[in-house]
Design an enzyme around this catalytic site. Structure first.
Site, short mmCIF file in Angstrom:
data_model
loop_
_atom_site.label_atom_id
_atom_site.label_comp_id
_atom_site.label_asym_id
_atom_site.label_seq_id
_atom_site.Cartn_x
_atom_site.Cartn_y
_atom_site.Cartn_z
N SER A 158 3.92 -3.56 4.65
CA SER A 158 4.12 -3.86 6.07
C SER A 158 4.68 -5.25 6.26
O SER A 158 5.19 -5.58 7.34
CB SER A 158 2.80 -3.74 6.83
OG SER A 158 1.89 -4.75 6.40
N HIS A 174 -3.99 -9.79 -5.20
CA HIS A 174 -5.35 -9.55 -4.72
C HIS A 174 -6.29 -9.13 -5.83
O HIS A 174 -7.40 -8.67 -5.55
CB HIS A 174 -5.33 -8.51 -3.60
CG HIS A 174 -4.58 -8.97 -2.39
ND1 HIS A 174 -3.96 -8.10 -1.50
CD2 HIS A 174 -4.30 -10.21 -1.92
CE1 HIS A 174 -3.37 -8.78 -0.55
NE2 HIS A 174 -3.55 -10.07 -0.78
N CYS A 178 -19.62 -17.80 -15.85
CA CYS A 178 -18.89 -18.15 -17.08
C CYS A 178 -17.44 -17.71 -17.07
O CYS A 178 -16.66 -18.10 -17.94
CB CYS A 178 -19.61 -17.57 -18.30
SG CYS A 178 -19.46 -15.75 -18.49
N ALA A 217 0.81 -1.22 0.00
CA ALA A 217 0.00 0.00 0.00
C ALA A 217 0.84 1.27 0.00
O ALA A 217 0.40 2.30 -0.52
CB ALA A 217 -0.93 0.00 1.23
N PHE A 257 -5.77 0.98 3.74
CA PHE A 257 -6.90 0.31 4.36
C PHE A 257 -6.82 0.36 5.88
O PHE A 257 -7.79 0.68 6.55
CB PHE A 257 -6.98 -1.15 3.90
CG PHE A 257 -7.57 -1.32 2.53
CD1 PHE A 257 -8.94 -1.31 2.34
CD2 PHE A 257 -6.75 -1.48 1.44
CE1 PHE A 257 -9.49 -1.46 1.08
CE2 PHE A 257 -7.28 -1.64 0.17
CZ PHE A 257 -8.66 -1.63 -0.02
N THR A 295 -0.25 4.75 -1.79
CA THR A 295 -0.64 5.94 -1.03
C THR A 295 0.07 7.19 -1.54
O THR A 295 -0.46 8.29 -1.46
CB THR A 295 -0.34 5.77 0.48
OG1 THR A 295 1.02 5.38 0.66
CG2 THR A 295 -1.25 4.72 1.11
#
Length: 249
Positions: free
Chosen positions: A195, A121, A132, A24, A35, A28
């Protein structure tokens, strides 16, 4: 920082394979909110429980209403790749970087020009039909939701889902297996803006640093700092461009 950068330059130049993992902290810098940080999305108006796979399946209309609101809160029109994204794309184009493995879903690495990108992710810029498997651009689907189509459906009638890993879902096995292989075979593993606390991505530096060089660039401490060969507590938008300049020299 100069001495550590010079050591990293030497390691990258000598490496047969260099791989980057981004989190992240890279996004940022482009204005994408975190988050879990102090001002993170989950500490503001959104509840992560609303974005679980179980909620999508049981209440797809409500899920999509909240999903569009979440997207609008995270991705404004001003969001674009920053100097860190561009530096990684430059490294790849010049043969210094084999791949980017990212925990981010914003698609900014691709926009910056990176080609070998493994999105652990998923990508918020796409939707996928759960029946489908067809994949579509997400923005027209979000517009359909704004116009009252809830939930949006594929031409086959199946539910459309954001092409991201929701809470309660596992990472795509094939993508993670390839990410693990790349980390395993890397001579230099560069962890940037992460992190390194969220599994299974947090296990990748262990593989990548087995016999090679582990370099971590992150403002905050990570669980892998004591194992890092090189540690940068610097801005990623300054460190990565400076690395490129030195590699170019």
């Amino acid at each position: 920082m100069n001495e550590a950068l010079d050591r990293l330059v030497s390691a990258v130049r000598d490496a047969d394979s260099t791989v980057a993992l981004t989190g992240a902290g890279v996004s940022t810098a482009s204005g994408v909110p975190d988050f879990r940080g102090e001002d993170g999305i989950w500490n503001a108006e959104f509840d992560p429980a609303d974005f679980r796979i179980e909620r999508f399946l049981s209440d797809p209309a409500g899920f999509w209403e909240d999903r569009v609101k979440l997207h609008e809160a995270m991705f404004g029109p001003e969001i674009e790749p920053n100097a860190a994204h561009e530096a990684l794309a430059t490294m790849e184009s010049r043969g210094w970087l084999d791949a980017v493995i990212t925990q981010n879903t914003d698609g900014l690495h691709g926009e910056a020009g990176s080609r070998e990108v493994f999105e652990l992710h998923g990508n918020a810029g796409r939707v996928v039909c759960i029946d489908c498997g067809r994949k579509l651009d997400a923005e027209p689907v979000r517009e359909r939701v704004r116009d009252g189509e809830r939930p949006p459906r594929c031409d086959c009638g199946g539910l459309l889902k954001p092409d991201v890993v929701l809470f309660g879902e596992s990472l795509p096995e094939a993508i993670f297996a390839e990410a693990r292989r790349l980390a395993d075979e890397s001579d230099v593993f560069l962890a940037v803006g992460s992190s390194l606390a969220v599994e299974p991505a947090a296990s990748l530096p262990k593989a990548g640093a087995r016999d090679g060089v582990l370099a971590i660039c992150n403002f905050d401490p990570t669980p892998h700092d004591n194992r890092a060969d090189l540690l940068f507590r610097e801005d990623v938008t300054e460190t990565l461009p400076a690395l490129v300049v030195r590699l170019d020299a």
